[in-house]
Design an enzyme around this catalytic site. Structure first.
Site, PDB file in Angstrom:
ATOM      1  N   SER A 286      77.639  23.087  64.067  1.00  0.00           N
ATOM      2  CA  SER A 286      76.611  22.445  64.860  1.00  0.00           C
ATOM      3  C   SER A 286      77.300  21.305  65.598  1.00  0.00           C
ATOM      4  O   SER A 286      77.835  20.399  64.963  1.00  0.00           O
ATOM      5  CB  SER A 286      75.510  21.910  63.961  1.00  0.00           C
ATOM      6  OG  SER A 286      74.658  21.100  64.706  1.00  0.00           O
ATOM      7  N   ARG A 287      77.302  21.390  66.916  1.00  0.00           N
ATOM      8  CA  ARG A 287      78.123  20.434  67.654  1.00  0.00           C
ATOM      9  C   ARG A 287      77.427  19.116  67.970  1.00  0.00           C
ATOM     10  O   ARG A 287      78.087  18.160  68.311  1.00  0.00           O
ATOM     11  CB  ARG A 287      78.659  21.075  68.933  1.00  0.00           C
ATOM     12  CG  ARG A 287      79.855  21.954  68.642  1.00  0.00           C
ATOM     13  CD  ARG A 287      80.493  22.454  69.912  1.00  0.00           C
ATOM     14  NE  ARG A 287      79.768  23.589  70.446  1.00  0.00           N
ATOM     15  CZ  ARG A 287      80.011  24.851  70.139  1.00  0.00           C
ATOM     16  NH1 ARG A 287      80.991  25.138  69.298  1.00  0.00           N
ATOM     17  NH2 ARG A 287      79.312  25.822  70.648  1.00  0.00           N
ATOM     18  N   VAL A 288      76.117  19.055  67.892  1.00  0.00           N
ATOM     19  CA  VAL A 288      75.473  17.760  68.159  1.00  0.00           C
ATOM     20  C   VAL A 288      74.597  17.286  67.006  1.00  0.00           C
ATOM     21  O   VAL A 288      74.303  16.113  66.880  1.00  0.00           O
ATOM     22  CB  VAL A 288      74.635  17.772  69.456  1.00  0.00           C
ATOM     23  CG1 VAL A 288      75.494  17.948  70.663  1.00  0.00           C
ATOM     24  CG2 VAL A 288      73.566  18.830  69.413  1.00  0.00           C
TER      25      VAL A 288
END
Ligand code: ATP
Ligand code: MG
Length: 511
Positions: free
Chosen positions: A369-371
């Site tokens: 999950s990048r954010v």
């Protein structure tokens, strides 16, 4: 003539002109009408409408509508939105001057509709006041705010290791029957009381699969805050194509009113297939891997509409969980790679784990999950510690240990700890775990409190720890949600209580 009377005359003339203009009622409305040249497989070609715009709605006989998709000089390729068996070559087609739109508003909550906004749940007509076009431009960069509020899925492994924030786009991908829909439904069920409006958009699904989802949502009381937009596999390809755009417009209505919205697209593989069908029927050239090249564009145009709006724009958010099906675990295929690059991370479901009974079958190593970690509650950081690393180490060692290698004490510990991580991360579907219970279980896990518990008793041990969480005093719960999370004192006291709860099980004799 005296100047005064000239003025009066002038004034009167103006007044007469104004009145005439106001009372003017046009007797003749301009209708632009063309004719059908051919109809086949949900596509009509129409001539005689040179002014029709791209994606304009065209009216066919029998209350049937179609979307102008291919604009050539002499004729238009139209995607029909409904049964077209009554159409004949030579029938009249009328321009409407508007693009495709859907009804939006509070009245839709709890309802099941098709992509045109017609009810499918037999609960009668839906009274609505507003309609929005299904294709709208995504919010401008300046109107967007960073993702900073978590969207709790209630699935322990997701909330702990792949956290999603409100306004994020997180892809759920995996082979057939690996539990993709289940993760999405669990997330909807967990939004109860969280003030998040949910939209479940089924695209080209089997009717039986849709019925199952609806029954689950109904049973869990989730329809009270959910709208379902459904197009089934046997609907015309035009329905499947517009379904996610229509659902998104419905979501945007609420987002623009300052609310938090969660939208599930189940699934975009079917959406891509329908688009490909349309494109080929319209005789567009097939692109890479037989998919038209603009499939990337249609998906990014859709997912760019998910965002967290700035305070000035009301602060609402639209979180998107698109689902995509992979074939033979090939996440590097055309559509999955497109979507991976458009979204802010992915949850990958592995058929191997599914077969082993590790459910949900999330492959932590391939998921990211990048954010969302910036939105995750700070207390998770304390609770998860080195969880991801420990789990990865365990998985590596496990495959090695399968060959019967003799292990040293340290490796044995890693294995035993890893087995307990796996036991804790398992979770039945439709049973989301509240945040305080997740935190206590994760804390007990990472601090090694479960390590002496026999594996077959892990379920009971977890339940005991969860009951500790349910009895925490309100101050501890408040502190848990605070920006600093739990301080040292609370942490120690909670750990002690967890330890006590676990000790009671260890003392029980083995049965
Ligand atoms: P499809 O490719 O057909 O859309 P899918 O990937 O969406 O399938 P699901 O329908 O969500 O998969 O789940 C497949 C099966 O696995 C279902 O029978 C479901 O009940 C079961 N399942 C999913 N998650 C869990 C879980 N956490 N625990 C137990 N069973 C589960
Ligand atoms: Mg599914």
């Amino acid at each position: 003539m005296a100047p005064d009377s000239l003025n009066n005359l002038f004034g009167e003339a103006l007044e007469t002109m104004r009145r005439t203009r106001e009372n003017f009622q046009p007797q003749l409305a301009l209708r632009e009408v063309g004719v059908i040249k051919t109809v086949f497989n949900g596509i009509a070609s129409v001539s005689g409408l040179p002014n029709a715009g791209y994606e304009e709605l065209l009216k066919f006989p029998g209350e049937l509508y179609g979307i102008a998709f291919n604009l050539d000089e002499a004729e238009i390729g139209v995607v029909l939105l409904g049964d077209h068996w009554h159409l004949q070559a030579g029938d009249e087609v009328e321009r409407t001057g508007r693009v495709m739109d859907v009804p939006v508003g509070e009245e839709l909550i709890g309802r099941v509709i098709d992509p045109l906004g017609r009810p499918l749940d037999g609960k009668g007509r839906i009274a609505f006041r507003r309609r929005l076009p299904i294709e709208r431009s995504a919010p401008a960069i300046m109107d967007r705010a960073p993702v900073n509020v978590p969207l709790q899925s209630g699935v322990k492994v997701v909330d702990a290791l792949i956290p999603v924030g409100r306004g994020q786009r997180e892809l759920i991908l995996g082979d057939r029957q690996t539990g993709k829909t289940s993760i999405a439904i669990d997330t909807i069920v967990n939004q109860r009381g969280q003030n998040v409006l949910c939209i479940y958009c089924a695209i080209g699904q089997r009717a039986a699969a849709v019925a199952k989802v609806m029954a689950q949502l109904e049973e869990k009381g989730a329809m009270a805050y959910t709208i379902a937009v459904v197009s089934e596999g046997n609907d015309p390809p035009g329905h499947n194509y517009i379904a996610p755009y229509a659902a998104t417009s419905i979501g945007e209505y609420f987002m623009e009113a300052g609310r938090d919205v969660l939208i599930i697209y189940d699934d975009l593989t079917q959406h891509a297939r329908s688009y490909r069908e349309i494109a080929l029927l319209l005789r567009r050239p097939p692109g890479r891997e037989a998919f038209p090249g603009d499939i990337f564009y249609i998906h990014s145009r859709l997912l760019e509409r998910a965002t967290h709006l700035s305070k000035e724009k009301g602060g609402g958010s639209l979180t998107a969980l698109p689902i995509v099906e992979t074939e033979a675990q090939n996440i590097a295929a055309y559509i999955p790679t497109n979507l991976i690059s458009i979204t802010d991370g992915q949850i990958y479901l592995s058929p191997t784990l599914f077969e082993l009974g590790v459910l949900p079958a999330i492959d932590v190593g391939k998921s990211v999950s990048r954010v969302g970690d910036k939105a995750q509650l700070p207390v998770y950081r304390t609770a998860t510690g080195n969880l991801k690393l420990d789990y990865a180490q365990f998985e590596e060692l496990e495959s090695f240990a399968r060959f019967g290698a003799r292990l040293d004490e340290r490796s044995r510990q890693v294995l035993e700890h890893g087995r307990r991580i796996r036991a804790v991360l398992k979770q039945p579907e439709l049973e989301p775990v509240p945040v305080p219970e997740q935190i206590c279980v994760l804390l007990a896990l990472t601090k090694g409190l479960f390590d002496p518990v026999p594996l077959e008793k892990m379920k009971v041990a977890e339940q005991e720890v969860r009951s500790v969480a349910r009895e925490l005093p309100p101050e501890a719960i408040q502190e848990l949600y605070s920006p600093k999370g739990w301080g040292e004192n609370t942490l120690q006291s909670v750990l002690q209580q967890c330890q006590k709860a676990i000790d009671t099980i260890k003392k029980e004799p083995h049965e």
